[in-house]
Design a protein around this motif. Structure first.
Motif, short mmCIF file in Angstrom:
data_model
loop_
_atom_site.label_atom_id
_atom_site.label_comp_id
_atom_site.label_asym_id
_atom_site.label_seq_id
_atom_site.Cartn_x
_atom_site.Cartn_y
_atom_site.Cartn_z
N SER A 67 43.13 48.88 34.97
CA SER A 67 43.73 47.97 35.97
C SER A 67 43.11 48.12 37.35
O SER A 67 43.44 47.37 38.26
CB SER A 67 45.24 48.22 36.06
N HIS A 68 42.22 49.12 37.51
CA HIS A 68 41.58 49.35 38.82
C HIS A 68 40.06 49.39 38.70
O HIS A 68 39.43 50.41 38.97
CB HIS A 68 42.11 50.66 39.43
N LYS B 22 52.01 41.72 25.85
CA LYS B 22 51.80 40.38 26.41
C LYS B 22 51.40 40.42 27.89
O LYS B 22 50.46 39.74 28.32
CB LYS B 22 53.08 39.56 26.23
N SER B 23 52.10 41.23 28.69
CA SER B 23 51.81 41.25 30.13
C SER B 23 50.44 41.87 30.41
O SER B 23 49.72 41.42 31.31
CB SER B 23 52.90 42.02 30.89
N LYS B 24 50.07 42.88 29.62
CA LYS B 24 48.75 43.51 29.80
C LYS B 24 47.63 42.54 29.40
O LYS B 24 46.60 42.46 30.07
CB LYS B 24 48.66 44.81 28.98
N LYS B 25 47.88 41.83 28.32
CA LYS B 25 46.88 40.86 27.85
C LYS B 25 46.67 39.77 28.91
O LYS B 25 45.55 39.34 29.17
CB LYS B 25 47.36 40.23 26.54
N GLU B 26 47.79 39.35 29.53
CA GLU B 26 47.73 38.32 30.57
C GLU B 26 46.92 38.82 31.78
O GLU B 26 46.06 38.12 32.30
CB GLU B 26 49.16 37.98 31.01
N LYS C 45 43.49 37.10 32.98
CA LYS C 45 43.50 36.41 34.27
C LYS C 45 42.48 36.96 35.26
O LYS C 45 41.83 36.21 35.98
CB LYS C 45 44.90 36.47 34.89
N SER C 46 42.39 38.30 35.34
CA SER C 46 41.51 38.84 36.40
C SER C 46 40.70 40.08 36.02
O SER C 46 39.53 40.19 36.38
CB SER C 46 42.35 39.17 37.65
N LEU C 47 41.30 40.99 35.25
CA LEU C 47 40.63 42.28 35.02
C LEU C 47 39.30 42.11 34.28
O LEU C 47 38.30 42.73 34.62
CB LEU C 47 41.55 43.23 34.24
#
Length: 265
Positions: free
Chosen positions: A51-52, A77-81, A85-87
């Motif tokens: 995430s960083h 689901k939230s990690k996949k999103e 989206k950005s990572l």
């Protein structure tokens, strides 16, 4: 002639195993026996680091299992999103270094672009990374197994290239291994060649194979997928008949075919 492959079968969804197919083109009848089981660990810590991307200079993968750890994270689901989206885009600005085609294809599955896959082993990948990275730059993130070899970290450390290792899986013996080997030898007999795919495979299988082959063990051509596996076999005091030029079905099948020619007996 029969060849015993000490490895997991390829995912059922993706058609026949390429090693069985390639050996079949030389009229060799190959069978797979899974040797290893994997326990994934530190997955929260792994995703926290993923995430960083701004904290790292890139990623290093020397094993398909490390990618499996990421894929487990992305089932959330939230990690996949967050990844989509950005990572993913942020990591794609940085290099993703890999060993081998299997690892490279899994890197592509999570949306990243692999580099260095033709290196073939950790030593060559370390040289490749050193030719592209500057000393004292941001650390490369290296998700790995508990049994990782120290070759790559040592070479990078000597060149001043920071590497942050994170253990994301433990390797254990497959629970059915001994039974599978005994069944194979009792039903199929002693194979012409046995192929080892990792130093762990040597540790868990060699003694059983020696016992099951008895006095005929010297007639069995022992093959290795790469130099670290060949070293493990030699370290266990056995002769290696052949090592694949690179860890691909084509190179392995060609090496075994050559080793099984009558003039090599």
């Amino acid at each position: 002639m029969k060849v015993l492959l000490l490895k997991d079968p390829k995912d059922k969804d993706s058609g026949p195993d390429p090693y069985i197919k390639e050996l079949g083109s030389y009229s060799l009848e190959a069978t797979l026996i899974p040797v290893l089981a994997f326990e994934f660990t530190s997955l929260d810590s792994l995703f926290e680091k993923l995430s960083h991307p701004e904290c790292y200079g890139g990623l290093v993968f020397t094993s398909p299992r490390a990618l499996e750890a990421i894929k487990i994270c992305l089932k959330d689901k939230s990690k996949k999103e967050a990844w989509s989206k950005s990572l993913k885009q942020m990591w794609n600005i940085k290099p993703t270094y890999v060993v081998g085609k299997a690892t490279a294809s899994l890197v592509e599955e999570i949306g990243l672009v692999p580099q260095g896959e033709k290196a073939g082993n950790a030593e060559k990948l370390a040289e490749y990374i050193c030719s592209r990275e500057k000393p004292n730059s941001s650390a490369l993130l290296f998700p790995c197994g508990a049994l990782k070899r120290e070759v790559l970290p040592t070479v990078l450390r000597e060149k001043g290239i920071p590497l942050e290792s994170l253990t994301v899986y433990q390797t254990t013996q497959h629970p059915d291994l001994q039974e599978s080997l005994s069944t194979y030898f009792s039903q199929q007999g002693i194979p012409a060649s046995v192929v080892f795919f990792s130093p762990s495979g040597v540790k868990f299988c060699l003694q059983h194979i020696q016992k099951l082959s008895g006095d005929l063990i010297n007639q069995v051509k022992l093959a290795a997928i790469g130099p670290s596996t060949a070293e493990a076999l030699q370290g266990a005091g056995v002769a290696v008949s052949c090592t694949a030029g690179s860890p691909t079905p084509q190179d392995l099948a060609a090496a075994i075919h050559t080793a099984l020619q009558p003039h090599n007996c």
